[in-house]
Design an enzyme around this catalytic site. Structure first.
Site, PDB file in Angstrom:
ATOM      1  N   THR A   8      35.072  31.717  50.495  1.00 28.93           N
ATOM      2  CA  THR A   8      36.355  31.745  49.862  1.00 28.93           C
ATOM      3  C   THR A   8      37.345  31.918  50.705  1.00 28.93           C
ATOM      4  OG1 THR A   8      37.344  32.626  47.866  1.00 28.93           O
ATOM      5  CG2 THR A   8      36.300  34.239  49.400  1.00 28.93           C
ATOM      6  N   ASN A  10      40.108  33.002  49.145  1.00 27.58           N
ATOM      7  CA  ASN A  10      41.010  33.943  48.097  1.00 27.58           C
ATOM      8  C   ASN A  10      40.959  35.290  48.908  1.00 27.58           C
ATOM      9  OD1 ASN A  10      41.684  35.789  46.126  1.00 27.58           O
ATOM     10  ND2 ASN A  10      41.140  34.484  44.618  1.00 27.58           N
ATOM     11  N   ASP A  70      31.471  32.983  41.969  1.00 28.23           N
ATOM     12  CA  ASP A  70      32.456  32.066  40.985  1.00 28.23           C
ATOM     13  C   ASP A  70      32.814  33.124  39.775  1.00 28.23           C
ATOM     14  OD1 ASP A  70      33.499  29.396  41.105  1.00 28.23           O
ATOM     15  OD2 ASP A  70      32.440  29.194  38.935  1.00 28.23           O
ATOM     16  N   SER A  71      34.059  33.014  39.420  1.00 28.00           N
ATOM     17  CA  SER A  71      34.309  33.803  38.120  1.00 28.00           C
ATOM     18  C   SER A  71      35.335  33.259  37.586  1.00 28.00           C
ATOM     19  CB  SER A  71      34.750  35.095  38.885  1.00 28.00           C
ATOM     20  OG  SER A  71      35.516  35.100  39.832  1.00 28.00           O
ATOM     21  N   PHE A 150      44.997  40.084  40.505  1.00 27.08           N
ATOM     22  CA  PHE A 150      45.440  38.673  40.409  1.00 27.08           C
ATOM     23  C   PHE A 150      44.835  37.828  39.302  1.00 27.08           C
ATOM     24  CE2 PHE A 150      41.257  39.537  42.358  1.00 27.08           C
ATOM     25  CZ  PHE A 150      40.633  38.256  42.307  1.00 27.08           C
ATOM     26  N   GLY A 151      45.260  36.473  39.143  1.00 31.88           N
ATOM     27  CA  GLY A 151      44.753  35.677  37.997  1.00 31.88           C
ATOM     28  C   GLY A 151      45.332  36.088  36.831  1.00 31.88           C
ATOM     29  N   LYS A 173      39.253  49.810  39.169  1.00 36.57           N
ATOM     30  CA  LYS A 173      38.916  48.422  38.766  1.00 36.57           C
ATOM     31  C   LYS A 173      37.424  48.256  39.118  1.00 36.57           C
ATOM     32  CE  LYS A 173      40.072  43.442  39.245  1.00 36.57           C
ATOM     33  NZ  LYS A 173      40.859  42.433  39.757  1.00 36.57           N
TER      34      LYS A 173
END
Length: 197
Positions: A8, A10, A70-71, A150-151, A173
């Site tokens: 990734t 990210n 992958d999420s 994020f997201g 989290k």
């Protein structure tokens, strides 16, 4: 020191990965850190298929153990959209645009039940691999709360916390998140060097 490549760019995902794996003999590197600039075509139909595609591509091309995830977000009232298209729901990788479209599509809808889904794959150069898929339930709210995450995190409200994912610490989290649960599942089927048990 053994290098594991996280498939990734990210950096938020990289941070979450590194926060869960604390082995001083393993060095995690993102695609950016190893200078990998090619686009990986994610044409799978599920989170799991896309996680395998990413990890396999990196593992086979570079001859290393690769780990990928992958999420995305599945919203019950939207037939589980945005699903595998979560990162580019509004057309590009733009969190604000994605969230605006999500709220627009949910306008007037009472059912706000949603879940984050994460598939993690560890892929070895000899074509052996393992996957784990996990999820985390929440509710979509109309007003963003919190600066962390994020997201879709500022809109993903966890009733048991009374907070969104963007309001809680990474440590908190990690107690319930989809990614943390999937990574813990990987830790159960791999030893500390990411060899399969």
């Amino acid at each position: 020191m053994k290098t594991i490549v996280i498939a990734t760019n990210n950096l938020n995902k990289v941070r979450e990965f590194k926060s869960l794996f604390n082995n001083p003999n393993i060095e995690f590197k993102s695609l950016r850190e190893i200078g990998y600039t090619k686009d990986i075509i994610e044409d799978g139909l599920t989170f799991e298929e896309n996680a395998i595609i990413k990890a396999k591509t990196i593992s086979k091309e570079l001859g290393v153990i690769a780990i990928s995830d992958d999420s995305g977000l599945e919203v019950e009232a939207l037939n589980n959209e945005p699903g595998i298209y979560s990162a580019r729901y509004a057309g590009g990788h733009d969190d604000d645009a994605n969230n605006r479209l999500l709220l627009k599509n949910l306008k007037g809808i009472e059912n706000r039940n949603a879940r984050y889904v994460c598939a993690v794959c560890v892929y070895h150069p000899n074509d052996e691999y393992r996957t784990v898929v996990e999820s985390c339930k929440g509710v979509i709210i109309d007003d963003a709360k919190g600066q962390n995450g994020f997201g879709y995190d500022p809109y993903f409200y966890i009733p048991e916390f009374g907070q969104t994912f963007a309001e809680v610490s990474l440590e908190k989290k990690n107690t319930i998140s989809h990614r943390a649960k999937a990574l813990r599942g990987i830790m159960e089927i791999c030893d500390e060097n990411f060899n399969f048990k």
